[in-house]
Scaffold this motif. Structure first.
Motif, PDB file in Angstrom:
ATOM      1  N   LYS A  73       0.843  -1.316   0.139  1.00 20.03           N
ATOM      2  CA  LYS A  73      -0.052  -0.163  -0.073  1.00 20.03           C
ATOM      3  C   LYS A  73       0.901   1.303   0.024  1.00 20.03           C
ATOM      4  O   LYS A  73       0.552   2.395  -0.693  1.00 20.03           O
ATOM      5  N   LEU A  74       1.964   1.275   0.713  1.00 26.91           N
ATOM      6  CA  LEU A  74       2.703   2.406   0.698  1.00 26.91           C
ATOM      7  C   LEU A  74       3.600   2.619  -0.497  1.00 26.91           C
ATOM      8  O   LEU A  74       3.939   3.685  -1.079  1.00 26.91           O
ATOM      9  N   LEU A  75       3.913   1.405  -1.042  1.00 28.76           N
ATOM     10  CA  LEU A  75       4.598   1.313  -2.507  1.00 28.76           C
ATOM     11  C   LEU A  75       3.475   2.191  -3.541  1.00 28.76           C
ATOM     12  O   LEU A  75       4.036   2.954  -4.531  1.00 28.76           O
ATOM     13  N   SER A  78       3.249   5.832  -2.913  1.00 29.34           N
ATOM     14  CA  SER A  78       4.327   6.657  -3.247  1.00 29.34           C
ATOM     15  C   SER A  78       4.554   6.489  -4.794  1.00 29.34           C
ATOM     16  O   SER A  78       4.898   7.811  -5.373  1.00 29.34           O
ATOM     17  N   LYS A  79       4.129   5.629  -5.624  1.00 24.52           N
ATOM     18  CA  LYS A  79       4.061   5.564  -7.095  1.00 24.52           C
ATOM     19  C   LYS A  79       2.820   6.617  -7.422  1.00 24.52           C
ATOM     20  O   LYS A  79       3.159   7.490  -8.296  1.00 24.52           O
ATOM     21  N   SER A  80       1.727   6.616  -6.740  1.00 19.84           N
ATOM     22  CA  SER A  80       0.578   7.601  -7.239  1.00 19.84           C
ATOM     23  C   SER A  80       1.062   9.034  -7.021  1.00 19.84           C
ATOM     24  O   SER A  80       0.556  10.058  -7.818  1.00 19.84           O
ATOM     25  N   THR A  81       1.873   9.412  -5.938  1.00 19.80           N
ATOM     26  CA  THR A  81       2.341  10.824  -5.658  1.00 19.80           C
ATOM     27  C   THR A  81       3.386  11.264  -6.551  1.00 19.80           C
ATOM     28  O   THR A  81       3.258  12.403  -6.555  1.00 19.80           O
ATOM     29  N   SER A  82       3.974  10.282  -7.024  1.00 16.74           N
ATOM     30  CA  SER A  82       5.226  10.607  -7.996  1.00 16.74           C
ATOM     31  C   SER A  82       4.544  11.029  -9.121  1.00 16.74           C
ATOM     32  O   SER A  82       5.297  11.856  -9.837  1.00 16.74           O
ATOM     33  N   SER A  83       3.640  10.234  -9.643  1.00 15.34           N
ATOM     34  CA  SER A  83       3.177  10.326 -11.059  1.00 15.34           C
ATOM     35  C   SER A  83       2.336  11.836 -10.958  1.00 15.34           C
ATOM     36  O   SER A  83       2.122  12.340 -12.073  1.00 15.34           O
TER      37      SER A  83
END
Length: 109
Positions: A73-75, A78-83
Motif C-alpha cells: 500500500k505504501l509503494l 508513493s507511485k501515485s504521488t510521484s505521478s
C-alpha cells in the motif's frame, strides 16, 4: 572495692580473645551459605532472566524486520504521488465526524 573491680576487668581482658580477629567457624558457615545461595541463583534464576531477555530481543528484532519490509500500500501511494503533483483532499468519514471536538455555545447570542 574499686581495686578489685579494676583487677577483675584486667584479668578478663587479658583472657578474652581480640574482638578484631574473626571467628573462623563463623566465617566458614557464612561462606558455605553464600556458596549455596550463589549456586541456587546461577542454576535457577539466571536461566529465567536469559529466557526473558532472548524473547524480548526476538520480539524487537521481529518488529524491526517487519518495519523494514516494503508494504504494497505504501509503494502504491508513493507511485501515485510521484505521478501526480497534487493529491485531492480526503473526504471526511462518518467516524471522523464523531471525533470532531464539540465546541460549547457561548451564552451571549
Amino acid at each position: 572495692m574499686n581495686q578489685q573491680i579494676i583487677s577483675a576487668a584486667a584479668q578478663g581482658a587479658a583472657e578474652s580473645a581480640n574482638p578484631l580477629v574473626p571467628n573462623l567457624w563463623e566465617m566458614g558457615v557464612v561462606f558455605a551459605g553464600f556458596v549455596v545461595l550463589l549456586y541456587i541463583v546461577v542454576k535457577f534464576v539466571v536461566p529465567m532472566f536469559e529466557k526473558t531477555f532472548a524473547e524480548r530481543a526476538e520480539a524487537i528484532e521481529g518488529g524491526i524486520a517487519k518495519l523494514k519490509r516494503p508494504r504494497p500500500k505504501l509503494l502504491q501511494l508513493s507511485k501515485s504521488t510521484s505521478s501526480s503533483s497534487t493529491m485531492p483532499a480526503p473526504k471526511p468519514t462518518a467516524s471522523a465526524k464523531k471525533l470532531e471536538p464539540k465546541v460549547p455555545r457561548s451564552s451571549r447570542s
